[in-house]
Design a protein around this motif. Structure first.
Motif, PDB file in Angstrom:
ATOM      1  N   MET A 192       0.939  -1.279   0.189  1.00  0.00           N
ATOM      2  CA  MET A 192       0.075   0.047  -0.020  1.00  0.00           C
ATOM      3  C   MET A 192       0.983   1.264  -0.059  1.00  0.00           C
ATOM      4  O   MET A 192       1.838   1.383   0.849  1.00  0.00           O
ATOM      5  CB  MET A 192      -0.941   0.038   1.151  1.00  0.00           C
ATOM      6  N   ALA A 193       0.448   2.143  -0.711  1.00  0.00           N
ATOM      7  CA  ALA A 193       1.494   3.133  -0.913  1.00  0.00           C
ATOM      8  C   ALA A 193       1.332   4.319   0.325  1.00  0.00           C
ATOM      9  O   ALA A 193       0.182   4.354   1.031  1.00  0.00           O
ATOM     10  CB  ALA A 193       0.832   4.206  -2.191  1.00  0.00           C
ATOM     11  N   SER A 194       2.472   5.030   0.658  1.00  0.00           N
ATOM     12  CA  SER A 194       2.290   5.897   1.824  1.00  0.00           C
ATOM     13  C   SER A 194       2.017   7.261   1.664  1.00  0.00           C
ATOM     14  O   SER A 194       2.280   7.360   0.320  1.00  0.00           O
ATOM     15  CB  SER A 194       3.890   5.777   2.624  1.00  0.00           C
ATOM     16  N   ASN A 195       1.249   7.896   2.479  1.00  0.00           N
ATOM     17  CA  ASN A 195       0.919   9.242   2.139  1.00  0.00           C
ATOM     18  C   ASN A 195       1.756  10.361   2.656  1.00  0.00           C
ATOM     19  O   ASN A 195       2.066  10.321   3.655  1.00  0.00           O
ATOM     20  CB  ASN A 195      -0.628   9.582   2.398  1.00  0.00           C
ATOM     21  N   LEU A 196       2.234  11.097   1.795  1.00  0.00           N
ATOM     22  CA  LEU A 196       3.047  12.395   2.150  1.00  0.00           C
ATOM     23  C   LEU A 196       1.845  13.205   2.713  1.00  0.00           C
ATOM     24  O   LEU A 196       0.666  13.204   2.424  1.00  0.00           O
ATOM     25  CB  LEU A 196       3.838  12.888   0.862  1.00  0.00           C
ATOM     26  N   THR A 197       2.681  14.235   3.698  1.00  0.00           N
ATOM     27  CA  THR A 197       1.664  14.997   4.256  1.00  0.00           C
ATOM     28  C   THR A 197       2.064  16.507   3.914  1.00  0.00           C
ATOM     29  O   THR A 197       3.283  16.804   4.001  1.00  0.00           O
ATOM     30  CB  THR A 197       1.551  14.819   5.635  1.00  0.00           C
ATOM     31  N   PRO A 198       1.309  17.539   3.517  1.00  0.00           N
ATOM     32  CA  PRO A 198       1.823  18.688   3.303  1.00  0.00           C
ATOM     33  C   PRO A 198       1.997  19.570   4.256  1.00  0.00           C
ATOM     34  O   PRO A 198       1.681  19.222   5.692  1.00  0.00           O
ATOM     35  CB  PRO A 198       0.546  19.669   2.444  1.00  0.00           C
ATOM     36  N   PRO A 199       3.024  20.683   4.399  1.00  0.00           N
ATOM     37  CA  PRO A 199       3.238  21.469   5.315  1.00  0.00           C
ATOM     38  C   PRO A 199       2.266  22.048   6.179  1.00  0.00           C
ATOM     39  O   PRO A 199       1.046  22.403   5.420  1.00  0.00           O
ATOM     40  CB  PRO A 199       4.289  22.473   4.851  1.00  0.00           C
ATOM     41  N   HIS A 200       2.079  22.306   7.456  1.00  0.00           N
ATOM     42  CA  HIS A 200       0.954  22.717   7.882  1.00  0.00           C
ATOM     43  C   HIS A 200       1.154  24.269   7.765  1.00  0.00           C
ATOM     44  O   HIS A 200       1.947  25.163   8.138  1.00  0.00           O
ATOM     45  CB  HIS A 200       0.882  22.408   9.525  1.00  0.00           C
ATOM     46  N   ASN A 201      -0.005  24.949   7.345  1.00  0.00           N
ATOM     47  CA  ASN A 201      -0.381  26.354   7.164  1.00  0.00           C
ATOM     48  C   ASN A 201      -1.548  26.763   8.060  1.00  0.00           C
ATOM     49  O   ASN A 201      -2.504  27.287   7.437  1.00  0.00           O
ATOM     50  CB  ASN A 201      -0.338  26.788   5.753  1.00  0.00           C
ATOM     51  N   ARG A 202      -1.562  26.427   9.260  1.00  0.00           N
ATOM     52  CA  ARG A 202      -2.727  26.651  10.112  1.00  0.00           C
ATOM     53  C   ARG A 202      -3.302  28.052   9.960  1.00  0.00           C
ATOM     54  O   ARG A 202      -2.308  28.791  10.301  1.00  0.00           O
ATOM     55  CB  ARG A 202      -2.648  26.047  11.534  1.00  0.00           C
ATOM     56  N   GLY A 203      -4.437  28.152   9.757  1.00  0.00           N
ATOM     57  CA  GLY A 203      -4.949  29.774   9.775  1.00  0.00           C
ATOM     58  C   GLY A 203      -4.951  30.520   8.557  1.00  0.00           C
ATOM     59  O   GLY A 203      -5.292  31.729   8.361  1.00  0.00           O
ATOM     60  N   MET A 204      -4.438  29.926   7.565  1.00  0.00           N
ATOM     61  CA  MET A 204      -3.942  30.665   6.133  1.00  0.00           C
ATOM     62  C   MET A 204      -5.613  30.886   5.629  1.00  0.00           C
ATOM     63  O   MET A 204      -6.283  29.724   5.431  1.00  0.00           O
ATOM     64  CB  MET A 204      -3.105  29.713   5.247  1.00  0.00           C
ATOM     65  N   THR A 205      -5.783  32.122   5.395  1.00  0.00           N
ATOM     66  CA  THR A 205      -6.959  32.533   4.756  1.00  0.00           C
ATOM     67  C   THR A 205      -6.964  32.740   3.241  1.00  0.00           C
ATOM     68  O   THR A 205      -7.868  32.820   2.580  1.00  0.00           O
ATOM     69  CB  THR A 205      -7.681  33.542   5.543  1.00  0.00           C
ATOM     70  N   VAL A 206      -5.695  33.297   2.904  1.00  0.00           N
ATOM     71  CA  VAL A 206      -5.412  33.812   1.551  1.00  0.00           C
ATOM     72  C   VAL A 206      -4.382  32.743   1.017  1.00  0.00           C
ATOM     73  O   VAL A 206      -3.389  32.885   1.543  1.00  0.00           O
ATOM     74  CB  VAL A 206      -4.971  35.173   1.361  1.00  0.00           C
ATOM     75  N   LEU A 207      -4.850  32.261  -0.030  1.00  0.00           N
ATOM     76  CA  LEU A 207      -3.888  31.028  -0.745  1.00  0.00           C
ATOM     77  C   LEU A 207      -2.690  31.533  -1.076  1.00  0.00           C
ATOM     78  O   LEU A 207      -2.330  32.343  -2.127  1.00  0.00           O
ATOM     79  CB  LEU A 207      -4.634  30.296  -1.848  1.00  0.00           C
ATOM     80  N   ASP A 208      -1.546  30.816  -0.608  1.00  0.00           N
ATOM     81  CA  ASP A 208      -0.148  30.975  -0.789  1.00  0.00           C
ATOM     82  C   ASP A 208       0.191  29.598  -1.315  1.00  0.00           C
ATOM     83  O   ASP A 208       0.718  28.901  -0.748  1.00  0.00           O
ATOM     84  CB  ASP A 208       0.531  31.564   0.290  1.00  0.00           C
ATOM     85  N   ARG A 209       0.370  29.374  -2.710  1.00  0.00           N
ATOM     86  CA  ARG A 209       0.671  28.157  -3.232  1.00  0.00           C
ATOM     87  C   ARG A 209       2.276  27.843  -3.031  1.00  0.00           C
ATOM     88  O   ARG A 209       2.699  26.541  -2.822  1.00  0.00           O
ATOM     89  CB  ARG A 209       0.420  28.235  -4.862  1.00  0.00           C
ATOM     90  N   GLU A 210       3.001  28.826  -2.718  1.00  0.00           N
ATOM     91  CA  GLU A 210       4.474  28.775  -2.473  1.00  0.00           C
ATOM     92  C   GLU A 210       4.781  27.805  -1.042  1.00  0.00           C
ATOM     93  O   GLU A 210       5.624  27.111  -0.809  1.00  0.00           O
ATOM     94  CB  GLU A 210       5.210  29.862  -2.640  1.00  0.00           C
ATOM     95  N   ALA A 211       3.706  28.142  -0.182  1.00  0.00           N
ATOM     96  CA  ALA A 211       3.785  27.418   1.029  1.00  0.00           C
ATOM     97  C   ALA A 211       3.630  26.055   1.109  1.00  0.00           C
ATOM     98  O   ALA A 211       3.698  25.432   2.186  1.00  0.00           O
ATOM     99  CB  ALA A 211       2.909  28.208   2.081  1.00  0.00           C
ATOM    100  N   PHE A 212       3.469  25.452   0.153  1.00  0.00           N
ATOM    101  CA  PHE A 212       2.844  24.197  -0.045  1.00  0.00           C
ATOM    102  C   PHE A 212       4.224  23.411  -0.638  1.00  0.00           C
ATOM    103  O   PHE A 212       3.989  22.080  -0.828  1.00  0.00           O
ATOM    104  CB  PHE A 212       1.657  23.764  -0.720  1.00  0.00           C
ATOM    105  N   LYS A 213       5.104  23.923  -0.799  1.00  0.00           N
ATOM    106  CA  LYS A 213       6.326  23.235  -1.315  1.00  0.00           C
ATOM    107  C   LYS A 213       7.018  22.388  -0.300  1.00  0.00           C
ATOM    108  O   LYS A 213       7.129  22.752   0.790  1.00  0.00           O
ATOM    109  CB  LYS A 213       7.508  24.097  -2.009  1.00  0.00           C
ATOM    110  N   ALA A 214       7.492  21.143  -0.600  1.00  0.00           N
ATOM    111  CA  ALA A 214       7.934  20.248   0.646  1.00  0.00           C
ATOM    112  C   ALA A 214       8.960  19.567  -0.242  1.00  0.00           C
ATOM    113  O   ALA A 214       9.016  19.077  -1.334  1.00  0.00           O
ATOM    114  CB  ALA A 214       6.961  19.521   1.302  1.00  0.00           C
TER     115      ALA A 214
END
Length: 400
Positions: free
Chosen positions: A1-23
């Motif tokens: 079964m494939a393992s799932n990566l998890t994105p960086p936590h950006n708790r409370g973000m209300t305006v989408l910043d796509r760069e913040a999801f690089k990992a």
């Protein structure tokens, strides 16, 4: 079964910043000749990197003769992780660290939204219903501060979606219009939906009829051929038009002028030229007029077999229109129409609750008003709020 990566936590973000999801992750890789890849991957099958949408074999720069065979992220020590046979196979190859990156495009809608919602939220607001190019979300109060971000993520991750809307709490009581708030995308609320029997429905999202756009899940009618039906709250025609295509004759009505306009346009779009009559009037007045019109048009030889009332918020209140509807008309009791009415209930005993409400409004006892009664649970629309369709033959004590 494939393992799932998890994105960086950006708790409370209300305006989408796509760069913040690089990992970035680092794993061990075997630098192998291309000719040895098949043998090695077969022997190391349970040790290979097993992450969704990330390949376990990748080129070494632009060198077609060499490949990196990526190992599981949890392998830190080759000697501990591999058995003697596997170690023997790779003893002549270099083991190197390999870094791979993912960005915003890699993550699913649910993963992105989970990473921004405040910790402890029981539900990630990633679900929505789709009609044509429009996504419709039902946001809870705690999700409202994130509504623009939620809508933008849905728009980004679903290429067929061009507009994202949310139902507000404002309802037009006359036409039962749910006001829609555009959250992201184009302000284009006209779309087309192809549903059962290749039936097309262009419609406006702001109309009440959108709630019943697809062919209703349950009406109660088993055979449409040669049947004559009255659609009291027809909307844009989600029942009427497919019913005509199935062989029924339909008298279709809606009070909302916009719904009526689109009902007529949908009839034309679907190339229906007969067996449907349209009305733009109050439901009670329509029931009486439709019965009279059919009687006169057929010289008293044809009668309705069915009346459909598919507006669960208010339809049950219109049942009083059937009182005395066939007074003075020569029709036997066994030819009186079946009535199929949708309604909501919050009662712990829904059957008894709906029976009492129907009989109170129709002014007839249960036994008279509920000849051949059937009740069907359509769906749960909210906690302790269920939609039912109740079907029964109009009783002679009420009809006459």
């Amino acid at each position: 079964m494939a393992s799932n990566l998890t994105p960086p936590h950006n708790r409370g973000m209300t305006v989408l910043d796509r760069e913040a999801f690089k990992a970035e992750w680092t794993t061990l890789a075997i630098c192998s000749p291309s000719t040895a890849v098949k043998q090695l991957t077969t022997a190391l099958e349970d040790k290979l990197l097993n992450v969704s949408r990330i390949k376990s074999v990748v080129p070494v720069n632009n060198n077609a003769e060499k490949k990196y065979i990526l190992l599981n992220l949890d392998i830190k020590d080759i000697k501990e992780a591999l058995n003697d046979t596997q170690l023997e196979l790779i003893k002549d190859y270099d083991i190197v660290p390999y870094r791979f990156q993912v960005d915003y495009d890699y993550w699913t809608t649910e993963q992105v939204l989970y990473s921004v919602m405040p910790e402890g939220d029981a539900e990630t607001p990633s679900s929505f219903t789709t009609t044509g190019h429009i996504a419709h979300v039902n946001l809870k109060p705690e999700n409202i501060p994130f509504k623009s971000l939620i809508a933008q993520v849905i728009l980004d991750k679903n290429k067929k979606i061009k507009s994202v809307v949310n139902k507000t709490n404002e309802i037009d009581n006359t036409y039962r219009n749910f006001q829609m708030e555009l959250l992201a995308g184009k302000d284009d609320m006209i779309t087309e939906l192809i549903v059962e029997s290749n039936t097309s429905f262009p419609f406006r999202k702001k109309m009440s009829a959108v709630l019943n756009l697809i062919f209703p899940k349950y009406i109660g009618i088993r055979d449409y051929k040669q049947n004559i039906a009255g659609d009291v709250m027809a909307g844009v025609g989600p029942f009427s038009i497919p019913a005509v295509k199935k062989g029924a004759i339909v008298y279709a009505n809606d009070l909302n002028p916009s719904s009526y306009q689109w009902l007529c346009e949908n009839i034309e779009l679907n190339k229906i030229t007969s067996n449907i009559s349209t009305y733009n009037m109050d439901g009670r007045a329509f029931i009486k007029k439709a019965v009279k019109d059919l009687y006169l048009e057929s010289n008293g030889t044809k009668f309705f077999q069915h009346f459909v009332m598919n507006l669960p918020a208010t339809a049950i209140e219109f049942l009083d229109a059937f009182k005395g509807i066939y007074k003075g008309i020569n029709i036997s009791s066994d030819l009186l129409p079946m009535i199929h009415v949708h309604c909501f209930t919050r009662s712990a005993d829904p059957i008894q609750d709906i029976k009492q409400r129907v009989c109170q409004i129709m002014g007839g006892p249960i036994d008279a008003a509920f000849c051949n009664m059937q009740m069907y649970h359509v769906r749960t629309v909210a906690p302790k709020k269920d939609m039912y369709c109740v079907s029964f033959r109009l009783g002679p004590e009420v009809a006459f």
